[in-house]
Design a protein around this motif. Structure first.
Motif, PDB file in Angstrom:
ATOM      1  N   PHE A   1      14.847 -27.947 -83.451  1.00  0.00           N
ATOM      2  CA  PHE A   1      16.165 -27.607 -83.994  1.00  0.00           C
ATOM      3  C   PHE A   1      17.119 -28.784 -83.878  1.00  0.00           C
ATOM      4  CE2 PHE A   1      15.914 -26.158 -79.575  1.00  0.00           C
ATOM      5  CZ  PHE A   1      16.951 -26.868 -78.995  1.00  0.00           C
TER       6      PHE A   1
ATOM      7  N   PRO B   1      19.885 -29.654 -90.232  1.00  0.00           N
ATOM      8  CA  PRO B   1      20.898 -28.864 -90.936  1.00  0.00           C
ATOM      9  C   PRO B   1      20.495 -27.388 -90.946  1.00  0.00           C
ATOM     10  CG  PRO B   1      19.496 -30.012 -92.495  1.00  0.00           C
ATOM     11  CD  PRO B   1      19.099 -30.504 -91.135  1.00  0.00           C
ATOM     12  N   GLN B   2      21.444 -26.523 -91.169  1.00  0.00           N
ATOM     13  CA  GLN B   2      21.180 -25.090 -91.111  1.00  0.00           C
ATOM     14  C   GLN B   2      20.135 -24.657 -92.129  1.00  0.00           C
ATOM     15  OE1 GLN B   2      22.396 -22.988 -88.750  1.00  0.00           O
ATOM     16  NE2 GLN B   2      20.867 -21.586 -89.596  1.00  0.00           N
ATOM     17  N   GLU B   3      20.126 -25.261 -93.319  1.00  0.00           N
ATOM     18  CA  GLU B   3      19.152 -24.830 -94.326  1.00  0.00           C
ATOM     19  C   GLU B   3      17.721 -25.119 -93.890  1.00  0.00           C
ATOM     20  OE1 GLU B   3      21.001 -28.737 -95.936  1.00  0.00           O
ATOM     21  OE2 GLU B   3      21.654 -26.913 -94.896  1.00  0.00           O
TER      22      GLU B   3
ATOM     23  N   LEU C   1      16.718 -25.068 -90.712  1.00  0.00           N
ATOM     24  CA  LEU C   1      16.421 -24.053 -89.707  1.00  0.00           C
ATOM     25  C   LEU C   1      16.090 -22.721 -90.369  1.00  0.00           C
ATOM     26  CD1 LEU C   1      19.240 -24.813 -87.099  1.00  0.00           C
ATOM     27  CD2 LEU C   1      16.901 -25.694 -87.167  1.00  0.00           C
ATOM     28  N   ASP C   2      16.830 -22.362 -91.414  1.00  0.00           N
ATOM     29  CA  ASP C   2      16.564 -21.112 -92.121  1.00  0.00           C
ATOM     30  C   ASP C   2      15.185 -21.131 -92.765  1.00  0.00           C
ATOM     31  OD1 ASP C   2      19.061 -20.222 -91.403  1.00  0.00           O
ATOM     32  OD2 ASP C   2      19.991 -20.737 -93.328  1.00  0.00           O
TER      33      ASP C   2
END
Length: 272
Positions: A194, A198-200, A202-203
């Motif tokens: 992690f 970026p969040q995308e 991780l998603d």
């Protein structure tokens, strides 16, 4: 759903498989529509994911070559997936035709395809086993006649430990693997993280929960701890493209974008 020829009837093709999704991203042919649908959904969120998968395979190839240079001629590849073009046996046996490789995977489809692909290669074997059963893996690897744990062995864990949740104590599993290896052995690990993501990304990584095995993202420190007291080789546990690239130009400005760390460690003979 009709079962393709040559695959065991008990295989569940109603659910995507992590190894087949991986095979699809690498350009392999051993995947099904349900795998491709999930792969495309993940790719729509992270357009560079295929490059990420290839980066992981490239790291593994470089690590195998480093082990060959260190004199390793037997490899235990746990969580191997489907040995598509450029996998361990091709890299190792191109440099040393007598190199022996035992592939291990939990996915029965990956195992069935692997055995089909490797038919006629007497210096390879494919085991259907779970990383969480290291003693069974050792026993079956010995029974194959290809791995001698009294000699240095290359233990390869490329993109597999992140499928082991904390509840299953991955540190203990790795300690068991290390304890069975002779001095001079090497351990290769790549693992999703992690950190710096970026969040995308991780998603997209968490979409793996739709396969039979959910990903647990870990920090560099947690991944480094998997090597125990073995000597971590230079350049350390780093973003995969930074681990001994073939050319400086192979590393772009954002090596962290591939979302995983990789490292190699050696089991040195204790002093005294």
């Amino acid at each position: 759903m009709q079962m393709p020829d040559g695959l065991p009837a008990e295989i569940d093709l109603s659910r995507p498989s992590a190894s087949r999704v991986y095979d699809y991203f690498l350009g392999g042919a051993h995947n099904f529509e349900i795998d491709r649908q999930l792969a495309e959904q993940i790719a729509s969120m992270t357009p560079n994911l295929a490059a990420t998968m290839r980066s992981g395979r490239d790291f593994l190839r470089r690590a195998v070559r480093a082990l060959l240079d260190a004199g390793i001629d037997q490899f235990l590849d746990i969580g191997s997936g489907i040995p598509t073009v450029g996998n361990v046996h091709e890299v190792a046996q191109a440099a040393n035709p007598k190199a022996r490789i035992v592939y291990v995977d939990i996915d029965p489809v990956a195992v069935a395809h692997s055995r089909e692909l490797l038919a006629g290669n007497d210096l390879t074997a494919v085991l259907h086993a779970d990383l969480r059963e290291p003693e069974r893996i050792f026993a079956e690897a010995r029974e194959s006649g290809l791995i001698d744990f009294g000699r240095p062995v290359g233990i390869l864990l490329a993109g597999v430990v992140h499928f082991i949740p904390d509840a299953d104590r991955p540190g203990d599993i790795l300690a068991t693997l290390r304890a069975a290896a002779a001095p001079g052995s090497h351990l290769v690990v790549s693992h999703s993280t992690f950190e710096d993501q970026p969040q995308e990304m991780l998603d997209a990584q968490r979409l793996a929960a739709r396969t039979a095995t959910e990903i647990t993202l870990r920090s560099r420190a947690e991944i480094s701890s998997l090597f125990g007291d073995w000597t971590i080789l230079e350049p350390g546990v780093v973003h995969m493209p930074l681990w001994r690239p073939d050319l400086p130009s192979d590393v772009d400005e954002h090596p962290e974008r591939f979302g995983a760390f990789g490292g190699v460690a050696r089991h040195d003979q204790p002093a005294g």
